[in-house]
Design a protein around this motif. Sequence first.
Motif, short mmCIF file in Angstrom:
data_model
loop_
_atom_site.label_atom_id
_atom_site.label_comp_id
_atom_site.label_asym_id
_atom_site.label_seq_id
_atom_site.Cartn_x
_atom_site.Cartn_y
_atom_site.Cartn_z
N ASP A 50 0.83 -1.21 0.00
CA ASP A 50 0.00 0.00 0.00
C ASP A 50 0.86 1.26 0.00
O ASP A 50 0.51 2.26 0.60
N LEU A 51 1.98 1.19 -0.71
CA LEU A 51 2.88 2.34 -0.83
C LEU A 51 3.23 2.54 -2.29
O LEU A 51 3.36 1.58 -3.05
N ALA A 52 3.40 3.79 -2.68
CA ALA A 52 3.98 4.11 -3.99
C ALA A 52 5.37 4.70 -3.76
O ALA A 52 5.61 5.35 -2.74
N GLN A 53 6.28 4.44 -4.69
CA GLN A 53 7.61 5.02 -4.59
C GLN A 53 7.95 5.82 -5.84
O GLN A 53 7.56 5.46 -6.96
N THR A 72 17.51 0.07 -18.15
CA THR A 72 18.75 0.65 -17.64
C THR A 72 18.67 2.17 -17.76
O THR A 72 18.37 2.70 -18.83
N ILE A 73 18.88 2.86 -16.63
CA ILE A 73 18.87 4.32 -16.59
C ILE A 73 20.31 4.80 -16.48
O ILE A 73 21.03 4.43 -15.55
N SER A 74 20.72 5.62 -17.43
CA SER A 74 22.07 6.18 -17.39
C SER A 74 22.06 7.70 -17.50
O SER A 74 23.12 8.33 -17.47
N THR A 75 20.89 8.28 -17.62
CA THR A 75 20.72 9.73 -17.59
C THR A 75 19.67 10.06 -16.54
O THR A 75 18.85 9.21 -16.20
N PRO A 76 19.68 11.28 -15.97
CA PRO A 76 18.73 11.60 -14.90
C PRO A 76 17.29 11.28 -15.29
O PRO A 76 16.79 11.73 -16.32
N SER A 77 16.64 10.48 -14.44
CA SER A 77 15.28 10.00 -14.73
C SER A 77 14.52 9.78 -13.43
O SER A 77 15.12 9.61 -12.36
N VAL A 78 13.21 9.75 -13.55
CA VAL A 78 12.32 9.47 -12.42
C VAL A 78 11.51 8.22 -12.75
O VAL A 78 10.88 8.15 -13.81
N GLN A 79 11.54 7.26 -11.85
CA GLN A 79 10.77 6.02 -12.00
C GLN A 79 9.68 5.98 -10.95
O GLN A 79 9.95 6.16 -9.75
N VAL A 80 8.44 5.73 -11.37
CA VAL A 80 7.33 5.53 -10.45
C VAL A 80 7.12 4.02 -10.27
O VAL A 80 7.02 3.28 -11.26
N HIS A 123 0.44 3.57 -11.69
CA HIS A 123 0.96 2.98 -12.92
C HIS A 123 2.47 3.17 -12.99
O HIS A 123 2.97 4.26 -12.72
N PRO A 124 3.22 2.11 -13.35
CA PRO A 124 4.66 2.29 -13.49
C PRO A 124 4.98 3.22 -14.65
O PRO A 124 4.31 3.21 -15.68
N GLY A 125 5.99 4.04 -14.47
CA GLY A 125 6.40 4.95 -15.53
C GLY A 125 7.82 5.41 -15.30
O GLY A 125 8.24 5.58 -14.15
N CYS A 126 8.57 5.62 -16.37
CA CYS A 126 9.93 6.13 -16.28
C CYS A 126 10.01 7.39 -17.13
O CYS A 126 9.67 7.37 -18.32
N TYR A 127 10.45 8.49 -16.52
CA TYR A 127 10.39 9.80 -17.15
C TYR A 127 11.77 10.45 -17.16
O TYR A 127 12.40 10.62 -16.11
#
Length: 290
Positions: A50-53, A72-80, A123-127
């Motif tokens: 019951d948590l989102a990160q 794989t993240i190699s540049t500044p990004s936000v993952q939900v 919802h998962p997302g990478c921005y």
Amino acid sequence: MKHSAQRDIPVFKLYGEGPDWGTLDLLHCESIPERSSLHDWEIGQHRHADLAQILYVQKGVARLEIEGEKTTISTPSVQVVPPMCVHGFQFSPEVDGYVVTVAAPLMNWLQQQIDAPRRVLEHPGCYSVGNDLPYLNTLCSRLNQEYGLPAPSRDLMLRSLVSALVVWVSRQDQQGEERGEPQDRGQAYLRAFSGLIEKHYREHFPISRYAERLGVTPVYLNRVCQRIAGKSALALVHQRVLLEAKRSLTYTALNINQVSDFLGFTEPAYFTRFFKRFTGVTPNAFRKRK
């Protein structure tokens, strides 16, 4: 490839700390190195019921696995990472950034406030951060600093800062950079149950009434809660009542009778017994030791 054995995936609040939420705050903030360095830069696969990160990778390399999908993240990004989503991370030792964990009551409040076509924290997302790097650096750094300070109006400041962060994520989501869907019917039922708990936990509904609202049997609802959250349906309701009781005793001047009334207990003595059963101390003793 979807994970086929979710019952074998541990359910944590914070990674490595078991199934209990160890803070009175409705969010938790820490730098990525704080926890990952203790685990050789690897966070094994797990879930949060019951948590989102929100994971902000500021620099370095992060290898993410979200419901079997590897990135794989190699540049500044936000993952939900939404609730109940199986995930694990591997970081390079030079990684930096922050992990913001949002408890269900605050998550629901945030998503009600935001003018968006969907509930972005579900919802998962990478921005990709792109030109917003200075903004997010300042925002997340301030959020982390505020989390660690017992300053006046801290709760309001934390809520304001995390609101700004979630608005940023929501705007990226609306641009269509990443999409995701709920993983199974059980997750959808647990998500709906969590929403009902948030609306009615002070009314002390029997589990049968929650189940009726969801269109399922109490047995099925309990099975879903045990499978995904690792707790019974009633335990999840009690967990929410107990969290609010602790927050009321810590952050308000309400006396014990008033807290009891606020939480829907018919008698203060019943509230005291409930509180002591789960904490080992009376509400008065809990308040005095804070």
